[in-house]
Design an enzyme around this catalytic site. Sequence first.
Site, PDB file in Angstrom:
ATOM      1  N   GLY A  14       3.104   1.636 -19.254  1.00 41.56           N
ATOM      2  CA  GLY A  14       3.250   2.777 -18.354  1.00 41.56           C
ATOM      3  C   GLY A  14       2.758   2.435 -16.974  1.00 41.56           C
ATOM      4  O   GLY A  14       2.114   1.405 -16.751  1.00 41.56           O
ATOM      5  N   THR A  17      -0.990   6.209 -11.459  1.00 43.36           N
ATOM      6  CA  THR A  17      -0.995   6.432 -10.026  1.00 43.36           C
ATOM      7  C   THR A  17      -1.571   5.242  -9.278  1.00 43.36           C
ATOM      8  O   THR A  17      -1.199   4.977  -8.155  1.00 43.36           O
ATOM      9  CB  THR A  17      -1.804   7.681  -9.684  1.00 43.36           C
ATOM     10  OG1 THR A  17      -2.904   7.767 -10.588  1.00 43.36           O
ATOM     11  CG2 THR A  17      -0.963   8.923  -9.814  1.00 43.36           C
ATOM     12  N   ALA A  19      -2.389   2.108 -11.137  1.00 37.31           N
ATOM     13  CA  ALA A  19      -2.428   0.921 -11.988  1.00 37.31           C
ATOM     14  C   ALA A  19      -1.166   0.832 -12.826  1.00 37.31           C
ATOM     15  O   ALA A  19      -0.513   1.832 -13.087  1.00 37.31           O
ATOM     16  CB  ALA A  19      -3.637   0.989 -12.912  1.00 37.31           C
ATOM     17  N   LYS A  37      -4.944  -3.159 -18.022  1.00 32.18           N
ATOM     18  CA  LYS A  37      -4.700  -2.259 -16.889  1.00 32.18           C
ATOM     19  C   LYS A  37      -4.897  -3.033 -15.598  1.00 32.18           C
ATOM     20  O   LYS A  37      -6.004  -3.451 -15.271  1.00 32.18           O
ATOM     21  CB  LYS A  37      -5.690  -1.095 -16.987  1.00 32.18           C
ATOM     22  CG  LYS A  37      -5.436   0.005 -16.014  1.00 32.18           C
ATOM     23  CD  LYS A  37      -6.132   1.260 -16.474  1.00 32.18           C
ATOM     24  CE  LYS A  37      -5.873   2.385 -15.499  1.00 32.18           C
ATOM     25  NZ  LYS A  37      -6.366   3.659 -16.034  1.00 32.18           N
ATOM     26  N   ASP A 135     -13.979  11.993 -13.059  1.00 30.75           N
ATOM     27  CA  ASP A 135     -12.547  12.310 -13.135  1.00 30.75           C
ATOM     28  C   ASP A 135     -12.170  12.780 -14.541  1.00 30.75           C
ATOM     29  O   ASP A 135     -11.193  12.308 -15.124  1.00 30.75           O
ATOM     30  CB  ASP A 135     -11.725  11.102 -12.719  1.00 30.75           C
ATOM     31  CG  ASP A 135     -10.286  11.488 -12.361  1.00 30.75           C
ATOM     32  OD1 ASP A 135     -10.025  12.689 -12.157  1.00 30.75           O
ATOM     33  OD2 ASP A 135      -9.439  10.588 -12.312  1.00 30.75           O
TER      34      ASP A 135
HETATM   35  P1  ADP Z   1      -2.709   7.863 -15.164  1.00 33.09           P
HETATM   36  O1  ADP Z   1      -2.435   7.632 -13.731  1.00 33.09           O
HETATM   37  O2  ADP Z   1      -1.805   8.856 -15.798  1.00 33.09           O
HETATM   38  O3  ADP Z   1      -4.168   8.077 -15.473  1.00 33.09           O
HETATM   39  P2  ADP Z   1      -3.027   5.263 -16.337  1.00 33.09           P
HETATM   40  O4  ADP Z   1      -2.941   4.296 -15.213  1.00 33.09           O
HETATM   41  O5  ADP Z   1      -4.381   5.508 -16.889  1.00 33.09           O
HETATM   42  O6  ADP Z   1      -2.270   6.554 -15.928  1.00 33.09           O
HETATM   43  O7  ADP Z   1      -2.103   4.808 -17.526  1.00 33.09           O
HETATM   44  C1  ADP Z   1      -0.694   4.756 -17.431  1.00 33.09           C
HETATM   45  C2  ADP Z   1      -0.071   4.868 -18.813  1.00 33.09           C
HETATM   46  O8  ADP Z   1      -0.491   3.794 -19.645  1.00 33.09           O
HETATM   47  C3  ADP Z   1      -0.515   6.142 -19.513  1.00 33.09           C
HETATM   48  O9  ADP Z   1       0.488   7.090 -19.447  1.00 33.09           O
HETATM   49  C4  ADP Z   1      -0.762   5.737 -20.946  1.00 33.09           C
HETATM   50  O10 ADP Z   1       0.330   6.102 -21.749  1.00 33.09           O
HETATM   51  C5  ADP Z   1      -0.860   4.244 -20.930  1.00 33.09           C
HETATM   52  N1  ADP Z   1      -2.232   3.810 -21.273  1.00 33.09           N
HETATM   53  C6  ADP Z   1      -3.307   3.751 -20.444  1.00 33.09           C
HETATM   54  N2  ADP Z   1      -4.408   3.300 -21.063  1.00 33.09           N
HETATM   55  C7  ADP Z   1      -4.032   3.053 -22.346  1.00 33.09           C
HETATM   56  C8  ADP Z   1      -4.730   2.553 -23.530  1.00 33.09           C
HETATM   57  N3  ADP Z   1      -6.030   2.220 -23.498  1.00 33.09           N
HETATM   58  N4  ADP Z   1      -4.023   2.448 -24.669  1.00 33.09           N
HETATM   59  C9  ADP Z   1      -2.704   2.790 -24.702  1.00 33.09           C
HETATM   60  N5  ADP Z   1      -2.005   3.252 -23.659  1.00 33.09           N
HETATM   61  C10 ADP Z   1      -2.647   3.383 -22.482  1.00 33.09           C
END
Ligand code: ADP
Length: 313
Positions: A14, A17, A19, A37, A135
């Site tokens: 995914g 915003t 990352a 991430k 947050d």
């Molecule tokens: P946001 O800006 O919505 O906080 P993130 O950058 O935290 O998004 O994460 C983007 C996407 O990656 C999320 O929608 C989530 O589905 C996925 N994701 C983030 N962290 C994890 C994790 N530890 N395990 C599985 N999926 C994750």
Amino acid sequence: EQEKRKYVKGKKLGEGTYANVYLGHARHDAGVLVAIKKIKVQKEYKDGLAPDAVRELKHLQELLGHPNIISLLSVFSSKDQNLNLVLEYLPLGDLEMLIRDVDRVRYGTADIKAWMGMLTRAVWFCHDNFVLHRDIKPNNLLIAANGEVKLADFGLARSFADPGTRMTANVITRWYRPPELLFGARHYSGAVDIWSVGLVFAELVLRAPFLPGNTEVDQINLICRQIGTPTEDNWPGVTQLKEYTVPSEVVPVWGKDAYMSRFGGAGSDGVDLLVRTLALDPKNRITAREMLEHRWWRTDPRPTRNEDLPRKS
Ligand code: ADP
């Protein structure tokens, strides 16, 4: 450099915003899944900041080891100087998905109590270790395969990201922002997180955001209307905060009875706890430790066991 070699990056999970998130696995064991991430670090910062950030996050990694806080398994900076966080992989989505899926996901007070208990223990652990999250919102409460809720996305990482993208992040976060931050307080405490915890609680009951302000001014207006107007009487010193502004028509702080009509689903004890998390003056707000001592956890219904909690369909 060695840290980086321990993991293999896979498909993109995914885009957040600030990352991009990838699925990954340990090089020595393809069965160990992780989420990698990759933080979009601002260009000007790239030379010096990533190493500092890595050091600071390493510290956080050592500090935090709690079932309700996402594990940070490793931190490294890639050759383009971006910051990479290796996190435990949490496959069952987040609380926001459950709250919003009104048609398919049913839950009740016992489930809310279980989720709130896990959130409160996470926040207590952070504060006990002198870490503020900054947050807390349903979308940052991820769900592990065993049903455990895990607090994710520490604001610290966000502070290293591109400020341009942070603006959009602020849009999402505004609804959970406490009045002291909206009024520009520069010294704040763990009470900022407790306000957000209260708004997550309210949202779990309502199945909709309680204070969805469209702008910062609108956010303050909503707080005044739904909770009460901050004044010198209920919050000594508030008028001295540098961005203090409230509507001229003063709304008295609502008592527990007013909350009962909207949040009665949580029971009288639940509403008592909710009201204490939403004290306008941060000095009067309940602490995480005090929350854990509240009678709500011990009165019926008992919190649902993790394995029986509702899941995304
Ligand atoms: P946001 O800006 O919505 O906080 P993130 O950058 O935290 O998004 O994460 C983007 C996407 O990656 C999320 O929608 C989530 O589905 C996925 N994701 C983030 N962290 C994890 C994790 N530890 N395990 C599985 N999926 C994750």
